[in-house]
Write an enzyme that holds these catalytic residues in place. Structure first.
Site, PDB file in Angstrom:
ATOM      1  N   GLY A   1       0.789  -1.154   0.066  1.00  0.00           N
ATOM      2  CA  GLY A   1       0.006   0.059   0.021  1.00  0.00           C
ATOM      3  C   GLY A   1       0.876   1.128   0.042  1.00  0.00           C
TER       4      GLY A   1
ATOM      5  N   ASP B   1      -2.895  -7.356  -5.168  1.00  0.00           N
ATOM      6  CA  ASP B   1      -3.753  -7.346  -4.025  1.00  0.00           C
ATOM      7  C   ASP B   1      -3.008  -8.246  -2.839  1.00  0.00           C
ATOM      8  OD1 ASP B   1      -5.678  -7.667  -1.985  1.00  0.00           O
ATOM      9  OD2 ASP B   1      -7.379  -7.385  -3.732  1.00  0.00           O
ATOM     10  N   VAL B   2      -2.852  -7.651  -1.607  1.00  0.00           N
ATOM     11  CA  VAL B   2      -2.230  -8.323  -0.653  1.00  0.00           C
ATOM     12  C   VAL B   2      -3.039  -9.443  -0.261  1.00  0.00           C
ATOM     13  CG1 VAL B   2      -0.577  -6.297   0.418  1.00  0.00           C
ATOM     14  CG2 VAL B   2      -3.039  -6.753   1.022  1.00  0.00           C
TER      15      VAL B   2
ATOM     16  N   TYR C   1     -12.389  -3.766  11.883  1.00  0.00           N
ATOM     17  CA  TYR C   1     -11.144  -3.147  12.063  1.00  0.00           C
ATOM     18  C   TYR C   1     -10.154  -3.564  13.338  1.00  0.00           C
ATOM     19  CZ  TYR C   1      -7.848   0.737  10.780  1.00  0.00           C
ATOM     20  OH  TYR C   1      -6.560   1.558  10.836  1.00  0.00           O
TER      21      TYR C   1
ATOM     22  N   LYS D   1      -6.841  -5.522  13.604  1.00  0.00           N
ATOM     23  CA  LYS D   1      -5.605  -4.875  13.989  1.00  0.00           C
ATOM     24  C   LYS D   1      -5.261  -5.498  15.339  1.00  0.00           C
ATOM     25  CE  LYS D   1      -5.085  -1.670  10.919  1.00  0.00           C
ATOM     26  NZ  LYS D   1      -4.065  -2.056  10.006  1.00  0.00           N
TER      27      LYS D   1
END
Ligand code: NAI
Length: 243
Positions: A8, A59-60, A154, A158
């Site tokens: 990214g 795309d990771v 999210y 994370k």
């Protein structure tokens, strides 16, 4: 030669990391997903620092794409390896959990967590074999430490990344590969552009959002020789906004 890969890397924090590494003379591989123009622009800026830049589109979160791109690079660079990996790619898809769609759950986990897994697993063997001080930095978030309403997906992604950082650090320490996470608070990028900055700043002791360059400095330190004995850590960078 030792290369850095920043996922990214075409904008925001990733771009700032690419430029910071360029200033240190580390050749940079700039991963991006779709915005070729923005990626080209970062490449030019890296080269303007007198440093080598390579664009790598994938795309990771898609294993086949990541594997194919990295394999191609390895075949073209038999004597080089990626010693510095910054797993920076990430997305937000906020909503309250009772309304959260399957897609919004899976997409966020896919980029942050699958992305970390596919890219890092691919690079680990070479990094560990060389024993020359490999470095991995994972872009976590304050949201993964304290949890944030509207970000169950999210925060989960994370927090999982933080767990993975700590576990992997123990697997690779004897090979001089360090693995750390950086946990930014609010940073001025596209990701935070639509947030109510005025209201949020009141919650931040420093009364401002952070700059991508400030996060990049921290990442750059963690990638340096000076940080050789730091591993398995989560370093917050949030202007005093902890809880
Ligand atoms: P951004 O939205 O400007 O940049 C995210 C980058 O990730 C973009 O270049 C995007 O194209 C790339 N990306 C997204 N999905 C991808 C995929 N599947 N494959 C490859 N690349 C992909 O946001 P920002 O702020 O620069 O975010 C960078 C990292 O920092 C993210 O992991 C984000 O979660 C994290 N972060 C950001 C904070 C902020 O306040 N901006 C706070 C805490 C963490």
């Amino acid at each position: 030669m030792k290369y850095a890969l920043v996922t990214g890397g075409s904008r925001g924090i990733g771009k700032a990391v690419c430029l910071e590494l360029a200033r240190k003379g580390i050749p940079v591989i700039i991963n991006y997903q779709s915005d070729s123009d923005a990626a080209q622009e970062v490449k030019k800026l890296v080269e303007a620092e007198g440093t080598q830049a390579t664009l790598m589109r994938f795309d990771v979160g898609i294993k086949e794409e990541a594997d194919a791109a990295l394999l191609k690079w390895e075949e073209q660079h038999p004597d080089d390896y990626i010693a510095y990996l910054v797993n920076n790619a990430g997305i937000r898809r906020d909503s309250l959990m009772f309304m959260m769609s399957d897609d919004n759950w899976h997409e966020v986990i896919k980029v942050a967590l699958d992305g970390f897994f596919y890219v890092t697993r691919r690079l680990l063997p070479r990094m560990m074999m060389r024993r020359h001080g490999g470095r991995i930095v994972n872009m976590a978030s304050l949201s993964g430490i304290k949890g944030m309403a509207g970000q169950v997906n999210y925060s989960a992604a994370k927090a999982a990344l933080i767990g993975a950082t700590k576990a992997l650090a123990q697997e690779t320490a004897s090979r001089n590969v360090t693995v750390n996470a950086v946990a930014p608070g609010f940073i001025e990028t596209d990701m935070t552009r639509e947030l109510p900055a005025g209201e949020l700043k009141k919650l931040i002791p420093m009364n401002r959002f952070g700059k991508p360059e400030e996060v990049a400095s921290l990442v750059s330190f963690l990638l340096s020789d000076q940080a050789a004995y730091i591993t398995g850590e989560v370093i917050s960078i949030n202007g005093g906004l902890y809880t």
